[in-house]
Scaffold this active site. Structure first.
Site, PDB file in Angstrom:
ATOM      1  N   ARG A 177       0.294   7.540  -7.924  1.00 35.21           N
ATOM      2  CA  ARG A 177      -0.662   6.511  -7.479  1.00 35.21           C
ATOM      3  C   ARG A 177      -2.004   6.600  -8.180  1.00 35.21           C
ATOM      4  O   ARG A 177      -2.873   5.767  -7.961  1.00 35.21           O
ATOM      5  CB  ARG A 177      -0.887   6.636  -5.964  1.00 35.21           C
ATOM      6  CG  ARG A 177       0.346   6.381  -5.171  1.00 35.21           C
ATOM      7  CD  ARG A 177       0.240   6.923  -3.750  1.00 35.21           C
ATOM      8  NE  ARG A 177      -0.693   6.247  -2.876  1.00 35.21           N
ATOM      9  CZ  ARG A 177      -0.443   5.106  -2.239  1.00 35.21           C
ATOM     10  NH1 ARG A 177       0.715   4.505  -2.406  1.00 35.21           N
ATOM     11  NH2 ARG A 177      -1.333   4.581  -1.432  1.00 35.21           N
ATOM     12  N   SER A 184      -4.473  13.611   6.524  1.00 40.53           N
ATOM     13  CA  SER A 184      -5.386  13.008   5.551  1.00 40.53           C
ATOM     14  C   SER A 184      -6.773  12.813   6.150  1.00 40.53           C
ATOM     15  O   SER A 184      -6.914  12.502   7.339  1.00 40.53           O
ATOM     16  CB  SER A 184      -4.831  11.649   5.115  1.00 40.53           C
ATOM     17  OG  SER A 184      -5.811  10.921   4.385  1.00 40.53           O
ATOM     18  N   THR A 206      -8.113  17.475  -2.422  1.00 42.43           N
ATOM     19  CA  THR A 206      -7.437  16.618  -3.407  1.00 42.43           C
ATOM     20  C   THR A 206      -8.356  16.404  -4.600  1.00 42.43           C
ATOM     21  O   THR A 206      -9.491  15.956  -4.443  1.00 42.43           O
ATOM     22  CB  THR A 206      -7.055  15.278  -2.752  1.00 42.43           C
ATOM     23  OG1 THR A 206      -6.187  15.576  -1.666  1.00 42.43           O
ATOM     24  CG2 THR A 206      -6.357  14.358  -3.732  1.00 42.43           C
ATOM     25  N   HIS A 249      -0.105  12.743  -7.073  1.00 44.46           N
ATOM     26  CA  HIS A 249      -0.455  11.813  -6.001  1.00 44.46           C
ATOM     27  C   HIS A 249       0.649  10.764  -5.813  1.00 44.46           C
ATOM     28  O   HIS A 249       0.386   9.612  -5.493  1.00 44.46           O
ATOM     29  CB  HIS A 249      -1.785  11.128  -6.346  1.00 44.46           C
ATOM     30  CG  HIS A 249      -2.687  10.834  -5.185  1.00 44.46           C
ATOM     31  ND1 HIS A 249      -3.849  11.503  -4.941  1.00 44.46           N
ATOM     32  CD2 HIS A 249      -2.597   9.914  -4.194  1.00 44.46           C
ATOM     33  CE1 HIS A 249      -4.449  11.001  -3.878  1.00 44.46           C
ATOM     34  NE2 HIS A 249      -3.693  10.037  -3.387  1.00 44.46           N
ATOM     35  N   GLY A 268       8.211  12.480  -5.314  1.00 39.43           N
ATOM     36  CA  GLY A 268       9.592  12.080  -5.549  1.00 39.43           C
ATOM     37  C   GLY A 268      10.655  12.948  -4.903  1.00 39.43           C
ATOM     38  O   GLY A 268      11.837  12.787  -5.213  1.00 39.43           O
ATOM     39  N   TYR A 299     -11.212  14.710   1.315  1.00 38.16           N
ATOM     40  CA  TYR A 299     -11.926  13.985   0.273  1.00 38.16           C
ATOM     41  C   TYR A 299     -13.400  14.295   0.453  1.00 38.16           C
ATOM     42  O   TYR A 299     -13.925  14.233   1.571  1.00 38.16           O
ATOM     43  CB  TYR A 299     -11.691  12.475   0.382  1.00 38.16           C
ATOM     44  CG  TYR A 299     -10.373  12.033  -0.203  1.00 38.16           C
ATOM     45  CD1 TYR A 299     -10.029  12.354  -1.509  1.00 38.16           C
ATOM     46  CD2 TYR A 299      -9.458  11.290   0.541  1.00 38.16           C
ATOM     47  CE1 TYR A 299      -8.820  11.957  -2.063  1.00 38.16           C
ATOM     48  CE2 TYR A 299      -8.246  10.897  -0.005  1.00 38.16           C
ATOM     49  CZ  TYR A 299      -7.942  11.223  -1.314  1.00 38.16           C
ATOM     50  OH  TYR A 299      -6.746  10.832  -1.860  1.00 38.16           O
ATOM     51  N   ALA A 322      -2.533   8.432   4.062  1.00 42.02           N
ATOM     52  CA  ALA A 322      -3.555   7.739   4.840  1.00 42.02           C
ATOM     53  C   ALA A 322      -2.926   6.736   5.805  1.00 42.02           C
ATOM     54  O   ALA A 322      -1.803   6.283   5.605  1.00 42.02           O
ATOM     55  CB  ALA A 322      -4.504   7.010   3.873  1.00 42.02           C
ATOM     56  N   GLN A 363      -6.378  17.620   4.716  1.00 42.93           N
ATOM     57  CA  GLN A 363      -6.646  17.172   3.340  1.00 42.93           C
ATOM     58  C   GLN A 363      -8.042  16.603   3.278  1.00 42.93           C
ATOM     59  O   GLN A 363      -8.379  15.693   4.038  1.00 42.93           O
ATOM     60  CB  GLN A 363      -5.614  16.118   2.919  1.00 42.93           C
ATOM     61  CG  GLN A 363      -5.864  15.532   1.530  1.00 42.93           C
ATOM     62  CD  GLN A 363      -6.776  14.324   1.546  1.00 42.93           C
ATOM     63  OE1 GLN A 363      -6.751  13.547   2.499  1.00 42.93           O
ATOM     64  NE2 GLN A 363      -7.612  14.166   0.527  1.00 42.93           N
ATOM     65  N   TYR A 404       0.822  -1.212   0.000  1.00 40.38           N
ATOM     66  CA  TYR A 404       0.000   0.000   0.000  1.00 40.38           C
ATOM     67  C   TYR A 404       0.862   1.270   0.000  1.00 40.38           C
ATOM     68  O   TYR A 404       0.632   2.195  -0.781  1.00 40.38           O
ATOM     69  CB  TYR A 404      -0.954   0.012   1.207  1.00 40.38           C
ATOM     70  CG  TYR A 404      -1.727   1.299   1.283  1.00 40.38           C
ATOM     71  CD1 TYR A 404      -2.604   1.646   0.251  1.00 40.38           C
ATOM     72  CD2 TYR A 404      -1.545   2.178   2.342  1.00 40.38           C
ATOM     73  CE1 TYR A 404      -3.278   2.855   0.278  1.00 40.38           C
ATOM     74  CE2 TYR A 404      -2.228   3.385   2.377  1.00 40.38           C
ATOM     75  CZ  TYR A 404      -3.088   3.721   1.338  1.00 40.38           C
ATOM     76  OH  TYR A 404      -3.744   4.917   1.358  1.00 40.38           O
ATOM     77  N   LYS A 440      -5.034  20.300  -4.498  1.00 40.93           N
ATOM     78  CA  LYS A 440      -3.902  19.365  -4.647  1.00 40.93           C
ATOM     79  C   LYS A 440      -4.168  18.375  -5.770  1.00 40.93           C
ATOM     80  O   LYS A 440      -5.195  17.680  -5.743  1.00 40.93           O
ATOM     81  CB  LYS A 440      -3.684  18.607  -3.333  1.00 40.93           C
ATOM     82  CG  LYS A 440      -2.671  17.487  -3.398  1.00 40.93           C
ATOM     83  CD  LYS A 440      -2.410  16.914  -2.007  1.00 40.93           C
ATOM     84  CE  LYS A 440      -1.431  15.768  -2.034  1.00 40.93           C
ATOM     85  NZ  LYS A 440      -2.045  14.495  -2.455  1.00 40.93           N
ATOM     86  N   PRO A 460      -0.147  14.792   2.968  1.00 43.24           N
ATOM     87  CA  PRO A 460      -1.179  13.929   3.561  1.00 43.24           C
ATOM     88  C   PRO A 460      -1.026  12.498   3.062  1.00 43.24           C
ATOM     89  O   PRO A 460      -1.007  12.247   1.859  1.00 43.24           O
ATOM     90  CB  PRO A 460      -2.486  14.537   3.032  1.00 43.24           C
ATOM     91  CG  PRO A 460      -2.107  15.177   1.730  1.00 43.24           C
ATOM     92  CD  PRO A 460      -0.701  15.680   1.922  1.00 43.24           C
TER      93      PRO A 460
END
Ligand code: FNR
Ligand code: LAC
Length: 360
Positions: free
Chosen positions: A258, A106, A155, A255, A288, A129, A79, A127, A24, A231, A77
């Protein structure tokens, strides 16, 4: 082992984690082209350093959205920090506070926002959702505001979850007792026990709102009354749209590779976005960032600060709060060294000319 760079932390964390948690944390989407390109892109950029500048006292401090931080590095952020360490997000926020920088918490944390803020000694951003259940989303935003978070980071690159193939193969789920704590009071705290896929992808598909559009930014601002940072932007025209909708900041992000695989490396699109924004709002970058020189390149190409994702998790796995503190300190030392070697005594002196000498 003597851990002297962030790769050492990653290697040490990899040997400690079980396959499901490691899959993950480490995964990118699909073939992980973007995940790798986020790193490789830094190697393609060269630093054209200045000489004979007095760098006996390099000043790394900066301001983001009016807040002083000790260096242009913020905790991204991510999870589920309790998969990394029993202290989870509490360890992370304490380490961010010791480093005098911001943690972005998150939505999908294993610790309630109130408890995280209570353990913070530097500002916390939240952050967000957006759930299909807008009332539940509003209730969350109000809690976040009342808890004392200083900004919302919305996000926008995840209307659906990218396919991380290791999570599919592992049928990713949270161990018993771990949940999306912030949402459990609203009955939205548990990942489904997915038989054929990632439980997180199933959670997203059923609960997170894929119909989110620009007009929802206005809704969110009136709901929370907090500054809004978007974001997940990789295009200049989207950055201009964000300005039109009155956002307070933009995070250039894919992200961490991802979400959409083969999306561009963030450092490659940063300058175009910074130019489009023209200093009207602050621009941040993640993806990165592993070296002090990466941070210098991001600042040179227009970022106000960078966010760091996975290295924080590796620090947490290795040694909880103190591991995260060591990761942040390593970035601080590397940034100071890189700036000194570039002939930059402070962050304001890091400009485009460092990566493109024709510009100055
Ligand atoms: C993330 N990221 C992320 N982003 C977000 O907005 N909300 C989230 O809950 C998460 N969760 C998450 C979990 C894990 C395990 C990772 C690795 C990443 C993305 C994160 O904020 C950031 O964009 C990237 O991690 C930056 O890339 P690096 O620093 O990990 O290369
Ligand atoms: C992730 C989501 C939670 O990247 O943002 O796993």
């Amino acid at each position: 082992m003597n851990l002297i760079n962030l790769q050492d932390f990653e290697d040490a964390a990899r040997s400690k984690l079980d396959a499901m948690a490691l899959g993950y944390y480490a995964s990118g989407a699909d073939d992980e082209v973007t995940l790798h390109d986020n790193r490789e892109a830094y190697n393609r950029i060269k630093l054209h350093y200045h000489t004979l500048v007095d760098v006996s006292a390099c000043d790394l401090t900066t301001k983001v959205l009016g807040t002083d931080i000790s260096m242009p590095v913020i905790v991204a952020p991510t999870a589920f920090h309790r998969l990394a360490h029993k202290d989870g997000e509490l360890a992370t926020v304490r380490a961010a506070g010791s480093a005098a920088t911001i943690m972005v918490l998150s939505t999908l944390s294993n610790t309630n926002v109130e408890d995280v803020v209570a353990n913070a000694t530097a500002p916390v951003w939240f952050q967000l959702y957006v759930y299909r259940d807008r009332d539940a989303t509003l209730a969350l935003v109000e809690r976040v505001r009342d808890a004392g978070c200083a900004a919302l980071v919305l996000t926008v690159d995840a209307p659906v979850l990218g396919q991380r193939e290791r999570d599919v193969r592992n049928h990713f789920r949270l161990p018993a007792g771990m949940r999306v704590t912030n949402m459990s009071g609203l009955g939205l705290g548990d990942l489904p026990d997915a038989q054929q896929q990632s439980g997180l992808a199933a959670y997203f598909a059923s609960l997170i709102d894929p119909s989110l559009t620009w007009k929802d930014i206005d809704w969110l601002r009136s709901a929370g009354g907090l500054p809004i940072i978007i974001k997940g932007i990789v295009r200049a025209d989207d950055a201009r749209m964000a300005l039109e909708h009155g956002v307070d900041g933009i995070v250039v992000s894919n992200h961490g590779g991802r979400q959409l695989d083969t999306a561009p490396a963030t450092i490659d699109v940063l300058a175009g976005i910074a130019d489009a924004v023209g200093g009207k709002v602050e621009v941040f970058l993640d993806g990165g960032v592993r070296r002090g020189t990466d941070i210098v390149k991001a600042l040179a190409l227009g970022a106000r600060a960078v966010l760091v994702g996975r290295p924080i998790l590796w620090g947490l796995v290795v040694d909880g709060e103190s591991g995260v503190a060591r990761v942040l300190e390593m970035l601080r030392v590397e940034l100071g060294r890189a700036m000194a070697l570039c002939g930059c005594p402070d962050v304001a002196s890091v400009n485009r000319g460092l990566v493109d000498p024709k510009q100055k």
